[in-house]
Write a protein that holds these residues in place. Structure first.
Motif, PDB file in Angstrom:
ATOM      1  N   GLU A 120       1.285  -0.829   0.195  1.00  0.00           N
ATOM      2  CA  GLU A 120       0.345   0.281   0.010  1.00  0.00           C
ATOM      3  C   GLU A 120       1.044   1.021  -0.152  1.00  0.00           C
ATOM      4  O   GLU A 120       1.519   1.248   1.188  1.00  0.00           O
ATOM      5  CB  GLU A 120      -0.656   0.870   1.494  1.00  0.00           C
ATOM      6  N   LYS A 121       0.872   1.891  -1.161  1.00  0.00           N
ATOM      7  CA  LYS A 121       1.612   2.926  -1.356  1.00  0.00           C
ATOM      8  C   LYS A 121       1.646   3.569  -0.370  1.00  0.00           C
ATOM      9  O   LYS A 121       2.143   4.767   0.748  1.00  0.00           O
ATOM     10  CB  LYS A 121       1.669   4.130  -2.726  1.00  0.00           C
ATOM     11  N   GLU A 122       0.581   4.546   0.232  1.00  0.00           N
ATOM     12  CA  GLU A 122       0.006   5.557   1.462  1.00  0.00           C
ATOM     13  C   GLU A 122       0.236   5.201   3.100  1.00  0.00           C
ATOM     14  O   GLU A 122       1.648   5.900   3.149  1.00  0.00           O
ATOM     15  CB  GLU A 122      -1.225   5.861   1.541  1.00  0.00           C
ATOM     16  N   ILE A 123       0.797   3.641   2.913  1.00  0.00           N
ATOM     17  CA  ILE A 123       1.337   3.277   4.429  1.00  0.00           C
ATOM     18  C   ILE A 123       2.683   3.316   4.215  1.00  0.00           C
ATOM     19  O   ILE A 123       3.604   3.869   5.227  1.00  0.00           O
ATOM     20  CB  ILE A 123       1.218   2.101   4.503  1.00  0.00           C
ATOM     21  N   LEU A 124       3.702   3.048   2.821  1.00  0.00           N
ATOM     22  CA  LEU A 124       4.668   3.112   2.616  1.00  0.00           C
ATOM     23  C   LEU A 124       5.266   4.738   3.183  1.00  0.00           C
ATOM     24  O   LEU A 124       6.427   4.930   3.279  1.00  0.00           O
ATOM     25  CB  LEU A 124       5.210   2.691   1.067  1.00  0.00           C
ATOM     26  N   LYS A 125       4.319   5.786   1.882  1.00  0.00           N
ATOM     27  CA  LYS A 125       5.177   6.783   2.508  1.00  0.00           C
ATOM     28  C   LYS A 125       4.940   7.315   3.832  1.00  0.00           C
ATOM     29  O   LYS A 125       5.920   8.187   4.073  1.00  0.00           O
ATOM     30  CB  LYS A 125       3.904   8.366   1.571  1.00  0.00           C
ATOM     31  N   ASN A 126       3.815   7.041   4.513  1.00  0.00           N
ATOM     32  CA  ASN A 126       4.109   7.602   6.067  1.00  0.00           C
ATOM     33  C   ASN A 126       5.176   7.117   6.819  1.00  0.00           C
ATOM     34  O   ASN A 126       5.931   7.340   7.622  1.00  0.00           O
ATOM     35  CB  ASN A 126       2.827   7.375   6.159  1.00  0.00           C
ATOM     36  N   LEU A 127       5.866   5.662   6.471  1.00  0.00           N
ATOM     37  CA  LEU A 127       5.856   5.052   7.741  1.00  0.00           C
ATOM     38  C   LEU A 127       7.798   5.414   7.090  1.00  0.00           C
ATOM     39  O   LEU A 127       8.643   6.174   7.933  1.00  0.00           O
ATOM     40  CB  LEU A 127       6.301   3.016   7.027  1.00  0.00           C
ATOM     41  N   ALA A 128       7.653   6.097   5.373  1.00  0.00           N
ATOM     42  CA  ALA A 128       9.582   5.997   5.314  1.00  0.00           C
ATOM     43  C   ALA A 128       9.575   7.862   6.323  1.00  0.00           C
ATOM     44  O   ALA A 128      10.564   8.181   6.304  1.00  0.00           O
ATOM     45  CB  ALA A 128       9.541   6.532   2.972  1.00  0.00           C
ATOM     46  N   SER A 134      12.257  10.662  12.298  1.00  0.00           N
ATOM     47  CA  SER A 134      12.934   9.699  13.142  1.00  0.00           C
ATOM     48  C   SER A 134      14.604   9.696  13.791  1.00  0.00           C
ATOM     49  O   SER A 134      15.009   9.150  14.370  1.00  0.00           O
ATOM     50  CB  SER A 134      12.490   8.677  14.289  1.00  0.00           C
ATOM     51  N   GLY A 135      15.162  10.067  12.266  1.00  0.00           N
ATOM     52  CA  GLY A 135      16.061  10.027  12.262  1.00  0.00           C
ATOM     53  C   GLY A 135      16.981   9.059  11.718  1.00  0.00           C
ATOM     54  O   GLY A 135      18.463   8.169  11.587  1.00  0.00           O
ATOM     55  N   ASN A 136      15.535   7.887  11.033  1.00  0.00           N
ATOM     56  CA  ASN A 136      16.503   6.724  10.443  1.00  0.00           C
ATOM     57  C   ASN A 136      16.936   6.756   9.663  1.00  0.00           C
ATOM     58  O   ASN A 136      16.043   6.375   7.871  1.00  0.00           O
ATOM     59  CB  ASN A 136      15.207   5.888  11.400  1.00  0.00           C
ATOM     60  N   THR A 137      17.886   7.605   8.537  1.00  0.00           N
ATOM     61  CA  THR A 137      17.505   6.839   7.326  1.00  0.00           C
ATOM     62  C   THR A 137      17.572   6.149   6.354  1.00  0.00           C
ATOM     63  O   THR A 137      17.608   6.140   5.664  1.00  0.00           O
ATOM     64  CB  THR A 137      18.821   8.476   6.447  1.00  0.00           C
ATOM     65  N   ASP A 138      18.456   5.097   7.273  1.00  0.00           N
ATOM     66  CA  ASP A 138      18.921   3.730   6.563  1.00  0.00           C
ATOM     67  C   ASP A 138      17.453   3.061   6.589  1.00  0.00           C
ATOM     68  O   ASP A 138      17.093   2.142   4.946  1.00  0.00           O
ATOM     69  CB  ASP A 138      19.836   2.843   6.943  1.00  0.00           C
ATOM     70  N   ASN A 139      15.907   2.673   6.559  1.00  0.00           N
ATOM     71  CA  ASN A 139      14.889   2.405   6.821  1.00  0.00           C
ATOM     72  C   ASN A 139      14.247   3.159   6.011  1.00  0.00           C
ATOM     73  O   ASN A 139      13.363   2.935   5.107  1.00  0.00           O
ATOM     74  CB  ASN A 139      14.416   2.556   8.327  1.00  0.00           C
ATOM     75  N   ALA A 140      14.441   4.241   6.426  1.00  0.00           N
ATOM     76  CA  ALA A 140      13.541   5.183   4.674  1.00  0.00           C
ATOM     77  C   ALA A 140      13.944   5.162   3.461  1.00  0.00           C
ATOM     78  O   ALA A 140      13.255   5.478   2.802  1.00  0.00           O
ATOM     79  CB  ALA A 140      13.407   6.726   5.673  1.00  0.00           C
ATOM     80  N   ASN A 141      15.400   4.844   3.006  1.00  0.00           N
ATOM     81  CA  ASN A 141      15.757   4.977   2.235  1.00  0.00           C
ATOM     82  C   ASN A 141      15.158   3.054   1.854  1.00  0.00           C
ATOM     83  O   ASN A 141      14.609   3.337   0.516  1.00  0.00           O
ATOM     84  CB  ASN A 141      17.238   4.873   2.212  1.00  0.00           C
ATOM     85  N   LYS A 142      15.544   2.864   2.219  1.00  0.00           N
ATOM     86  CA  LYS A 142      14.903   1.420   1.537  1.00  0.00           C
ATOM     87  C   LYS A 142      13.355   1.521   1.593  1.00  0.00           C
ATOM     88  O   LYS A 142      12.823   0.683   0.391  1.00  0.00           O
ATOM     89  CB  LYS A 142      14.968   0.191   3.287  1.00  0.00           C
ATOM     90  N   ILE A 143      12.690   1.943   2.453  1.00  0.00           N
ATOM     91  CA  ILE A 143      11.231   2.395   2.420  1.00  0.00           C
ATOM     92  C   ILE A 143      10.852   3.111   1.196  1.00  0.00           C
ATOM     93  O   ILE A 143       9.849   2.362  -0.124  1.00  0.00           O
ATOM     94  CB  ILE A 143      10.033   2.742   3.248  1.00  0.00           C
TER      95      ILE A 143
END
Length: 159
Positions: A120-128, A134-143
């Protein structure tokens, strides 16, 4: 001179009339949705579309706690088979927590939504977004990479 005065008044009043009409239409839709909910015999007869509409209304009015408690109640009422609906509810709850600057809990709800519906794209956008906040750029980049690959698949399938 009188004609110019009338034209100026009309130009000023038309946008105001438009805004008032839109607000009246919005209020009418809210009343119709609430009537549908009120006329339902039990909680399970209320459509998910109406629940999400009321949740959005609460969010627009910044009634975060009302929105969260209502969605938590209906999450417990939904069949386990309706995974996408549960994911949307979790996503809305995450939005409420994010709006109140409680990012850790918002992240937990976004992850619950992601586990229920990972494409679901909306969920992915919100999670990224919450990872980025929160400063977790590694997980943000993965998402974000996953979101880009989903967009590419959609683009290829449309051709």
């Amino acid at each position: 001179m009188f004609e110019i005065y009338l034209i100026l008044i009309t130009c000023f009043l038309l946008p105001i009339c438009y805004l008032i009409t839109n607000n009246l239409k919005y209020i009418y839709n809210q009343i119709e949705t609430l009537k549908n909910i009120y006329n339902a015999k039990n909680e399970k007869q209320i459509s998910n579309k109406n629940i999400l509409y009321v949740a959005n209304t609460y969010m627009n009015r910044k009634k975060w706690l009302d929105c969260i408690t209502m969605l938590e109640f209906y999450i417990n009422q939904i069949n386990i088979d309706e995974v996408k609906v549960i994911a949307k509810y979790y996503n809305h709850i995450g939005l409420c927590y994010e709006s109140t600057y409680i990012y850790k809990i918002a992240q937990q709800y976004y992850l619950k939504a992601y586990n229920k519906s990972p494409s679901e794209k909306e969920i992915l956008k919100n999670l990224a977004n919450i990872y980025k906040i929160s400063g977790n750029t590694d997980n943000a980049n993965k998402i974000n990479q996953k979101l880009i690959s989903l967009n590419n698949k959609d683009y290829i399938s449309k051709q």
